[in-house]
Design an enzyme around this catalytic site. Structure first.
Site, PDB file in Angstrom:
ATOM      1  NE  ARG A 120       0.719   4.784   9.524  1.00 16.01           N
ATOM      2  CZ  ARG A 120       0.520   3.474   9.366  1.00 16.01           C
ATOM      3  NH1 ARG A 120      -0.641   2.941   9.662  1.00 16.01           N
ATOM      4  NH2 ARG A 120       1.480   2.707   8.925  1.00 16.01           N
ATOM      5  CG  HIS A 138      -2.330   2.989   4.664  1.00 19.84           C
ATOM      6  ND1 HIS A 138      -2.110   1.907   3.869  1.00 19.84           N
ATOM      7  CD2 HIS A 138      -2.570   2.501   5.912  1.00 19.84           C
ATOM      8  CE1 HIS A 138      -2.211   0.794   4.589  1.00 19.84           C
ATOM      9  NE2 HIS A 138      -2.488   1.129   5.834  1.00 19.84           N
ATOM     10  CB  SER A 197      -0.910  -0.019   1.223  1.00 22.21           C
ATOM     11  OG  SER A 197      -1.651   1.169   1.313  1.00 22.21           O
TER      12      SER A 197
END
Lengths: 205, 205
Positions: free
Chosen positions: A37, A40, A13
């Site tokens: 993040r 993600h 990812s």
């Protein structure tokens, strides 16, 4: 790639995100980790350009976490999304007062939001800690008022409240305060995004 | 508009959403409520066109809730975001096994995700109930496999896992199963979105 191996999934990812957002490579490592993040967590590359990070935010947030200072969240969903074993190993307590009986009673009496009352009640408990607001613009407006009045000086404010009524304005006010902040401008935001930002810091601390 | 009155904020937010998405008016009331709540929760009007609702999803989900059938969630964040007093008044239990000791042990032993093991362990407990997956594509893949094998027949699957690795594919598989579903196609999704969909149903039940 093994689709059911958690570490492999996260690596893949992050690789896809870096491939699609090459400009991230030019950012300082801490800011890059936070933005990656959030992307993600949302599955949305377009989030990256909405994130704003105060120049001292990463340093100040990491210092607070390493010192075991507490985190105050506006809603339980933010608390629930934080990485438990990182919190435990740093000795960081997470406080959320939204369901506190005094908050519920006081908000009903005044006809205002529980998020606002929970913030008023919570800030004296986390001096020098981190405040994470992922849901309620009224919580962020209240916090901004308390900071302006000199009643609290958090190490970092993660402010990503969401919605079409007040959210964008509350985040502009946060940016104008001059204290360390991490935010997502505009109407978008949410508990998962606030938790992702704190988790990025927890993984670096 | 009073900015700190919670009911007024929600009314104003819903009014702005209706104004900006006039096509919603053509949808059945139940589907319209679900889409509006997702947009309200994300602060993102573009979410509306990503939502897919099986023709029997609303009816089947409401019937399960009114019968007090349980809800299984993949992560605690989804559970944490549900409207507690609606759950209580309907007598609906919410189950999440992601932190169950047996799940943690089993996932480590097999080198797989806790989300997958939690789904395997959880589905036998919620026959005829609702499954809400807001985070892990591996949980939705596992559920699809169990449904295909005839091992579970949920009243409704709310499947909004997120990410660049498997999420889009897991949602396509859910749609192909032919059972009642509510999903958001593509890479986007998340716990707040899964919770918003269930909350829309809870408010209608």
């Amino acid at each position: 790639m093994e689709l059911f191996n958690p570490a492999a999934i996260e690596r893949e990812s992050m690789r896809i995100i870096e491939e699609n957002l090459p400009d991230l490579a030019t950012l300082p490592a801490g800011e890059r980790s936070i933005i990656k993040r959030v992307v993600h967590t949302t599955g949305d590359l377009s989030c990256a350009r909405l994130i704003r990070i105060h120049p001292r935010a990463v340093e100040s947030g990491l210092r607070a976490l390493k010192a075991g200072k507490p985190i105050l969240t506006d809603v339980n969903m933010v608390r629930s999304g934080l990485i438990k074993n990182r919190l435990a190993s740093l000795g960081v307590e997470v406080i959320c007062l939204i369901n506190h009986p005094e908050v519920i009673k006081n908000a009903q009496m005044r006809g205002t939001t529980r998020a606002m009352v929970a913030m008023e009640l919570g800030v004296p408990k986390i001096e020098g800690g981190i405040i994470a607001i992922g849901n309620a613009p009224t919580a962020l407006f209240t916090l901004c008022r308390l900071v302006s009045a000199g009643q609290v000086r958090p190490a970092l404010v993660v402010g990503t409240p969401v919605g079409f009524v007040g959210a964008a304005e509350s985040k502009e006010e946060l940016i104008s305060l001059g204290i360390p902040y991490i935010t997502m401008i505009g109407t978008r935001g949410g508990s998962t995004i606030a938790a992702a930002i704190i988790n990025a810091l927890l993984l670096m601390a």
